[in-house]
Structures are given as C-alpha cells and as structure tokens.
Design an enzyme around this catalytic site. Structure first.
Site, PDB file in Angstrom:
ATOM      1  N   PRO A  77       0.823  -1.219   0.000  1.00  0.00           N
ATOM      2  CA  PRO A  77       0.000   0.000   0.000  1.00  0.00           C
ATOM      3  C   PRO A  77       0.856   1.269   0.000  1.00  0.00           C
ATOM      4  O   PRO A  77       0.372   2.338  -0.305  1.00  0.00           O
ATOM      5  CB  PRO A  77      -0.777  -0.121   1.312  1.00  0.00           C
ATOM      6  CG  PRO A  77      -0.739  -1.553   1.677  1.00  0.00           C
ATOM      7  CD  PRO A  77       0.585  -2.057   1.164  1.00  0.00           C
ATOM      8  N   GLU A 104       2.187  -8.233   8.351  1.00  0.00           N
ATOM      9  CA  GLU A 104       2.155  -6.759   8.397  1.00  0.00           C
ATOM     10  C   GLU A 104       3.001  -6.151   7.288  1.00  0.00           C
ATOM     11  O   GLU A 104       2.934  -4.965   6.993  1.00  0.00           O
ATOM     12  CB  GLU A 104       2.665  -6.257   9.772  1.00  0.00           C
ATOM     13  CG  GLU A 104       1.804  -6.706  10.935  1.00  0.00           C
ATOM     14  CD  GLU A 104       0.311  -6.464  10.635  1.00  0.00           C
ATOM     15  OE1 GLU A 104      -0.459  -7.447  10.634  1.00  0.00           O
ATOM     16  OE2 GLU A 104      -0.037  -5.298  10.323  1.00  0.00           O
ATOM     17  N   ARG A 142      -2.175  -7.885 -21.117  1.00  0.00           N
ATOM     18  CA  ARG A 142      -3.145  -7.447 -22.128  1.00  0.00           C
ATOM     19  C   ARG A 142      -2.539  -6.453 -23.100  1.00  0.00           C
ATOM     20  O   ARG A 142      -3.024  -6.292 -24.214  1.00  0.00           O
ATOM     21  CB  ARG A 142      -4.358  -6.795 -21.448  1.00  0.00           C
ATOM     22  CG  ARG A 142      -5.151  -7.718 -20.556  1.00  0.00           C
ATOM     23  CD  ARG A 142      -6.348  -7.016 -19.930  1.00  0.00           C
ATOM     24  NE  ARG A 142      -7.512  -7.104 -20.812  1.00  0.00           N
ATOM     25  CZ  ARG A 142      -7.888  -6.154 -21.646  1.00  0.00           C
ATOM     26  NH1 ARG A 142      -7.220  -5.012 -21.681  1.00  0.00           N
ATOM     27  NH2 ARG A 142      -8.934  -6.297 -22.456  1.00  0.00           N
ATOM     28  N   ASP A 157      -9.380   0.102 -25.087  1.00  0.00           N
ATOM     29  CA  ASP A 157      -9.818  -0.049 -23.691  1.00  0.00           C
ATOM     30  C   ASP A 157     -10.023   1.306 -23.018  1.00  0.00           C
ATOM     31  O   ASP A 157      -9.498   2.306 -23.463  1.00  0.00           O
ATOM     32  CB  ASP A 157      -8.727  -0.774 -22.888  1.00  0.00           C
ATOM     33  CG  ASP A 157      -8.817  -2.274 -23.068  1.00  0.00           C
ATOM     34  OD1 ASP A 157      -7.904  -2.979 -22.652  1.00  0.00           O
ATOM     35  OD2 ASP A 157      -9.826  -2.713 -23.672  1.00  0.00           O
TER      36      ASP A 157
HETATM   37  C1  4FV Z   1      -1.257  -4.164  -1.330  1.00  0.00           C
HETATM   38  C2  4FV Z   1      -1.994  -3.135  -1.962  1.00  0.00           C
HETATM   39  C3  4FV Z   1      -1.511  -4.708   0.003  1.00  0.00           C
HETATM   40  C4  4FV Z   1      -0.215  -5.249   2.894  1.00  0.00           C
HETATM   41  C5  4FV Z   1       0.362  -6.144   3.943  1.00  0.00           C
HETATM   42  C6  4FV Z   1       0.146  -7.372   1.902  1.00  0.00           C
HETATM   43  C7  4FV Z   1      -0.706  -6.164   1.824  1.00  0.00           C
HETATM   44  C8  4FV Z   1       0.499  -7.500   3.332  1.00  0.00           C
HETATM   45  N1  4FV Z   1      -0.290  -4.554  -2.162  1.00  0.00           N
HETATM   46  N2  4FV Z   1      -1.429  -2.958  -3.193  1.00  0.00           N
HETATM   47  N3  4FV Z   1      -3.041  -2.456  -1.506  1.00  0.00           N
HETATM   48  N4  4FV Z   1      -0.564  -5.552   0.485  1.00  0.00           N
HETATM   49  O1  4FV Z   1      -2.517  -4.395   0.643  1.00  0.00           O
HETATM   50  O2  4FV Z   1      -0.424  -3.818  -3.292  1.00  0.00           O
HETATM   51  O3  4FV Z   1       1.839  -7.866   3.428  1.00  0.00           O
END
Ligand code: 4FV
Length: 247
Positions: A77, A104, A142, A157
């Site tokens: 994230p 985490e 794609r 698209d």
């Molecule tokens: C995520 C997202 C995501 C966070 C902790 C995996 C998780 C766990 N990855 N975009 N949104 N990853 O939430 O790419 O390790």
C-alpha cells in the site's frame, strides 16, 4: 494461487504463445532456520508478524540469478498507485520480479537493499501481495501485442486514450422494452465513431471528471464539451427566465 491464475484465459494463451513467461518462487524454500520460519515478531513489540529478511533475500537473489536485469517490485500500500499508464510502462519494460508480502509487511532492510519499485493497486489492505501481483500481470499482459489475440485489442480499452470507454450494446435490439441507440444500427461508421466518442467524453465527465482535467483534450472532445456547455447554459438561462417570470 498463481498456478490456477495462469492456467486460464489470456494469461494461459500468452504463456502458450510465449508472449510471457512466469515462475512462482516459494519464499519458504529460502528460509535458513530448521523451522523454515519466514516471519517473526516485530522489534519494538506490537501485534502482527513481519516477514524475515533472510528468506526474502535468498528468494530474490535466486530470481535475479535467472533474470539478471529484472526489476524487483514490492506490492505494498506504500507504493505508487498502479494505473494504465504504469501498465504501459511495465509492458514495454523487461523482466519483473514481483515480491508478494504477507503479514504486516516485509523487513524494511529488504526494501532498502532489494526493491527497485513499490507498487500499490489501491488504498486498501490485502492479506498478501499475491492478488496485487496478479492484477499487474493481467493488465500488463493485455498490452503485449498479440497477447489478446485478433478479436480484441487493448487499444480501445478504457484509459487507452485517457477516457472511460463508450457504452456497449449487443443483441437483442429491444431488451425489456429498452432499445439500442439507432445510430449503432445505422451502419454509418463515422456517425457511430462520433457517437462513441461523445459517449466516452460524457461518461468521463459524469463519472471521472478528474480524468478529463488531467487529459490533453482533442479538438473533437472540445467540440463535444462546448456543445454540452452551451446546452447546459441555455437550460440554466431558461430556468432563470422562468423563475423570474414566476416571481
Ligand atoms: C497491497 C496493496 C496490500 C499489505 C500487507 C500485503 C498487503 C500484506 N499490495 N497494493 N493495496 N498488500 O494491501 O499492493 O503484506
């Protein structure tokens, strides 16, 4: 998760046509302790677990051995938000090592020493990076020429020209009393094309005005917006005139 993902659809076809190649590496195979631990408690306390650096370092090094020039991407994230522009960038780039975290997250020293890019598929928290990796593999595949086969081209698209896609209709002509716009049955390709452009512009104006703001508008798109600007302007004027008269 990945074996079932790439056993179907366009990923399966792209693999069969050697448009892409995919490998899944199990991080636990690179765990260094006899319990094959891949996660541990966070230094400084707190809930949840953190992915240990050693297994990740081992797995990334193994991946790099096969794909020396590959860029490593951590799905997190914390990353740059994935979009069609980034998909195009990645589709024209080289190999990718997609690192899928769990728990985490991963030990920060892995981010410093082994990760080239951090990519997020959106501001929400997943249990693991796997689904995010699949989203990227699908969107990028794609865009690889021929990966979609003849019948469909990614060029038309949504977002391909920075706009949302126009409305789509198919048989039957009348569905529960609802018709298909006449122009689409007319066979006039130029009229159909301008109807579709107007449909894209208006859907983008109504649903994703932000996209219109960040887009270099074509002359045709400006003509369409000006037409509606006048239309709305005259509507408002009539409204004001009527409310004045009713006073
Ligand atoms: C995520 C997202 C995501 C966070 C902790 C995996 C998780 C766990 N990855 N975009 N949104 N990853 O939430 O790419 O390790």
């Amino acid at each position: 998760m990945f074996e079932s993902f790439w056993a179907h659809g366009i990923i399966r076809r792209a693999l069969d046509q050697n448009k892409i190649a995919t490998t899944a590496i199990n991080i636990r195979d690179y765990a260094t302790d006899r319990h094959q631990m891949t996660d541990d408690r966070p230094f400084g306390g707190g809930n949840g677990m953190v992915m240990k650096p050693e297994p990740l370092a081992g797995a990334i090094r193994a991946a790099k051995k096969n794909e020396g020039a590959a860029k490593t991407v951590l799905l997190t994230p914390q990353g740059r938000t994935f979009d069609q522009n980034m998909a195009r960038e990645l589709a024209s780039g080289g190999e990718l090592i997609l690192v899928c975290g769990r728990y985490e997250g991963v030990d920060e020293r892995i981010c410093h020493e082994f990760i080239d890019y951090e990519i997020s598929i959106g501001d929400y928290v997943l249990t693991g990076g796997e689904l995010a990796a699949m989203v990227i593999i699908e969107a990028v595949t794609r865009l690889i020429p021929g990966a979609l086969g003849g019948e469909d081209s990614a060029e038309k698209d949504s977002f391909s020209d920075g706009l949302l896609e126009h409305a789509h209709y198919t048989r039957p002509r009348k569905f529960e009393g609802r018709d298909v716009p006449e122009v689409l049955l007319s066979g006039h390709h130029r009229d159909i094309e301008s109807w579709r452009t107007e449909s894209s512009v208006m859907r983008t104006l109504l649903k994703r005005t932000d996209l219109l703001r960040s887009k270099k508008l074509s002359d045709q798109e400006i003509v369409i917006l000006k037409k509606w600007y006048r239309e709305i302007g005259s509507l408002l004027n009539n409204y004001h005139k009527m409310s004045e008269e009713n006073k």
